[in-house]
Write a protein that holds these residues in place. Structure first.
Motif, PDB file in Angstrom:
ATOM      1  N   GLY A  99       7.125  -5.302   6.947  1.00 45.74           N
ATOM      2  CA  GLY A  99       7.756  -6.593   7.461  1.00 45.74           C
ATOM      3  C   GLY A  99       8.411  -6.964   5.725  1.00 45.74           C
ATOM      4  N   ARG A 100       9.506  -8.319   6.703  1.00 44.55           N
ATOM      5  CA  ARG A 100       9.685  -8.791   5.098  1.00 44.55           C
ATOM      6  C   ARG A 100       9.529 -10.134   4.635  1.00 44.55           C
ATOM      7  NH1 ARG A 100      16.158 -11.150   7.271  1.00 44.55           N
ATOM      8  NH2 ARG A 100      16.333  -8.513   8.059  1.00 44.55           N
ATOM      9  N   TRP A 101       8.621 -10.247   5.399  1.00 49.05           N
ATOM     10  CA  TRP A 101       8.137 -11.724   5.408  1.00 49.05           C
ATOM     11  C   TRP A 101       6.716 -12.631   4.363  1.00 49.05           C
ATOM     12  CZ3 TRP A 101      10.450 -10.932  10.075  1.00 49.05           C
ATOM     13  CH2 TRP A 101      11.450 -11.110  10.332  1.00 49.05           C
ATOM     14  N   GLY A 102       6.494 -13.039   4.015  1.00 54.66           N
ATOM     15  CA  GLY A 102       5.108 -12.763   3.308  1.00 54.66           C
ATOM     16  C   GLY A 102       4.628 -11.937   1.849  1.00 54.66           C
ATOM     17  N   ARG A 103       2.835 -12.523   0.777  1.00 57.10           N
ATOM     18  CA  ARG A 103       3.372 -11.515  -0.300  1.00 57.10           C
ATOM     19  C   ARG A 103       2.136 -10.836   0.064  1.00 57.10           C
ATOM     20  NH1 ARG A 103       4.200 -16.289  -4.250  1.00 57.10           N
ATOM     21  NH2 ARG A 103       6.613 -16.931  -4.187  1.00 57.10           N
ATOM     22  N   TRP A 104       2.320  -9.486  -0.978  1.00 61.43           N
ATOM     23  CA  TRP A 104       1.239  -8.476  -0.772  1.00 61.43           C
ATOM     24  C   TRP A 104       0.568  -9.121  -1.747  1.00 61.43           C
ATOM     25  CZ3 TRP A 104       0.774  -4.475   1.748  1.00 61.43           C
ATOM     26  CH2 TRP A 104       2.251  -3.981   2.116  1.00 61.43           C
ATOM     27  N   SER A 105      -1.458  -9.143  -1.611  1.00 61.69           N
ATOM     28  CA  SER A 105      -2.538  -9.417  -1.817  1.00 61.69           C
ATOM     29  C   SER A 105      -2.860  -8.893  -2.496  1.00 61.69           C
ATOM     30  CB  SER A 105      -3.819  -9.377  -0.885  1.00 61.69           C
ATOM     31  OG  SER A 105      -4.101  -8.300  -0.234  1.00 61.69           O
ATOM     32  N   GLU A 106      -3.673  -8.914  -4.127  1.00 56.32           N
ATOM     33  CA  GLU A 106      -5.072  -8.287  -4.392  1.00 56.32           C
ATOM     34  C   GLU A 106      -5.389  -7.362  -4.076  1.00 56.32           C
ATOM     35  OE1 GLU A 106      -4.675  -8.083  -7.714  1.00 56.32           O
ATOM     36  OE2 GLU A 106      -2.984  -9.872  -7.854  1.00 56.32           O
ATOM     37  N   PRO A 107      -5.315  -5.961  -4.376  1.00 55.62           N
ATOM     38  CA  PRO A 107      -5.929  -5.112  -3.705  1.00 55.62           C
ATOM     39  C   PRO A 107      -7.535  -5.373  -3.197  1.00 55.62           C
ATOM     40  CG  PRO A 107      -4.718  -4.319  -5.555  1.00 55.62           C
ATOM     41  CD  PRO A 107      -4.463  -5.635  -5.596  1.00 55.62           C
ATOM     42  N   ARG A 108      -8.001  -4.864  -2.474  1.00 49.82           N
ATOM     43  CA  ARG A 108      -9.371  -4.717  -2.173  1.00 49.82           C
ATOM     44  C   ARG A 108     -10.278  -3.024  -2.106  1.00 49.82           C
ATOM     45  NH1 ARG A 108      -6.929 -10.070  -0.261  1.00 49.82           N
ATOM     46  NH2 ARG A 108      -8.061 -11.252   0.462  1.00 49.82           N
ATOM     47  N   TRP A 109     -11.171  -3.165  -2.446  1.00 52.51           N
ATOM     48  CA  TRP A 109     -11.464  -1.631  -2.959  1.00 52.51           C
ATOM     49  C   TRP A 109     -13.072  -1.030  -2.726  1.00 52.51           C
ATOM     50  CZ3 TRP A 109      -8.262   1.361  -5.299  1.00 52.51           C
ATOM     51  CH2 TRP A 109      -7.407   0.223  -6.153  1.00 52.51           C
ATOM     52  N   CYS A 110     -13.231  -0.407  -1.474  1.00 47.83           N
ATOM     53  CA  CYS A 110     -14.492  -0.181  -1.054  1.00 47.83           C
ATOM     54  C   CYS A 110     -15.168   0.537  -2.723  1.00 47.83           C
ATOM     55  CB  CYS A 110     -14.661   1.885  -0.992  1.00 47.83           C
ATOM     56  SG  CYS A 110     -13.610   1.526   0.715  1.00 47.83           S
ATOM     57  N   PRO A 111     -16.910  -0.556  -2.784  1.00 47.27           N
ATOM     58  CA  PRO A 111     -17.276  -0.204  -3.552  1.00 47.27           C
ATOM     59  C   PRO A 111     -17.416   1.508  -3.443  1.00 47.27           C
ATOM     60  CG  PRO A 111     -18.642  -1.248  -1.673  1.00 47.27           C
ATOM     61  CD  PRO A 111     -17.015  -0.963  -1.533  1.00 47.27           C
TER      62      PRO A 111
END
Length: 201
Positions: A99-111
């Motif tokens: 969608g066009r709204w909002g911002r991307w978060s920082e990546p979350r990674w599998c440990p």
């Protein structure tokens, strides 16, 4: 195996030649889904990790709450980060339609160099009342191969549904159901539902 998942697997099998012709999903073996997705919008194109790589991390596109008079859309997109087995870091990203709204978060990674194997959605069920603000998907969780859970920074609206089935191998692709923007004075929901594609490891 539940009927929704069985029907999706049958659909994947029947659609395989078209996907292979277009370069999508030629190495996917199954699809996992949840039963509580929102009802609005259409399924977008699937996007796949490069063959031989798998989803090891995830990012979320979220619009914060817009206040009493605002139009909330909450979760707008999900982006997968793909890596070859045993490699730290990202070789590519895939996201289907967002969608066009909002911002991307920082990546979350599998440990521990793990990979994604399952997911769950938080969804506001349809209200279907005059002047109500429909939102649909508001957050998502992803389970890693070591059972670590990556949760997005979505909003508190709605309820968490059940976890999807486990991938028999590893998550290697994504497909989103998006409601297109409706214009001025419309009640937009953006991301409604999600499917993940699985590949052998």
């Amino acid at each position: 195996m539940g009927w929704p998942v069985l029907l999706l697997l049958v659909g994947l099998a029947s659609a395989a030649p078209d996907w292979q012709d277009s370069g999508w999903g030629s190495h996917a073996t199954s699809i996992i889904s949840v039963s509580n997705g929102g009802p609005w919008g259409d399924w977008a194109w699937p996007e796949m990790c490069p063959e031989g790589s798998y989803a090891t991390g995830v990012s979320f596109k979220v619009e914060p709450p817009q206040g009493v008079a605002g139009d909330d859309t909450a979760l707008n997109g999900v982006r997968l980060f793909c890596s070859p087995p045993g490699v730290s870091g990202t070789s590519s990203t895939v996201e289907s339609q967002s969608g066009r709204w909002g911002r991307w978060s920082e990546p979350r990674w599998c440990p521990h160099r793990g990979h994604l194997v399952s997911f769950a959605l938080r969804v506001q069920a349809p209200r279907r009342r005059l002047l109500s603000d429909e939102v649909a998907a508001t957050n998502a969780r992803f389970a890693c191969s070591d059972k670590h859970v990556l949760e997005g920074p979505g909003t508190e609206q709605g309820e968490w549904g059940s976890w999807s089935p486990l991938c028999p191998g590893a998550v290697c692709g994504i497909q989103t159901r998006q409601e297109s923007p409706g214009g001025l004075q419309s009640d937009d929901t953006a991301l409604n539902d999600l499917r993940l594609l699985c590949c052998k490891k």
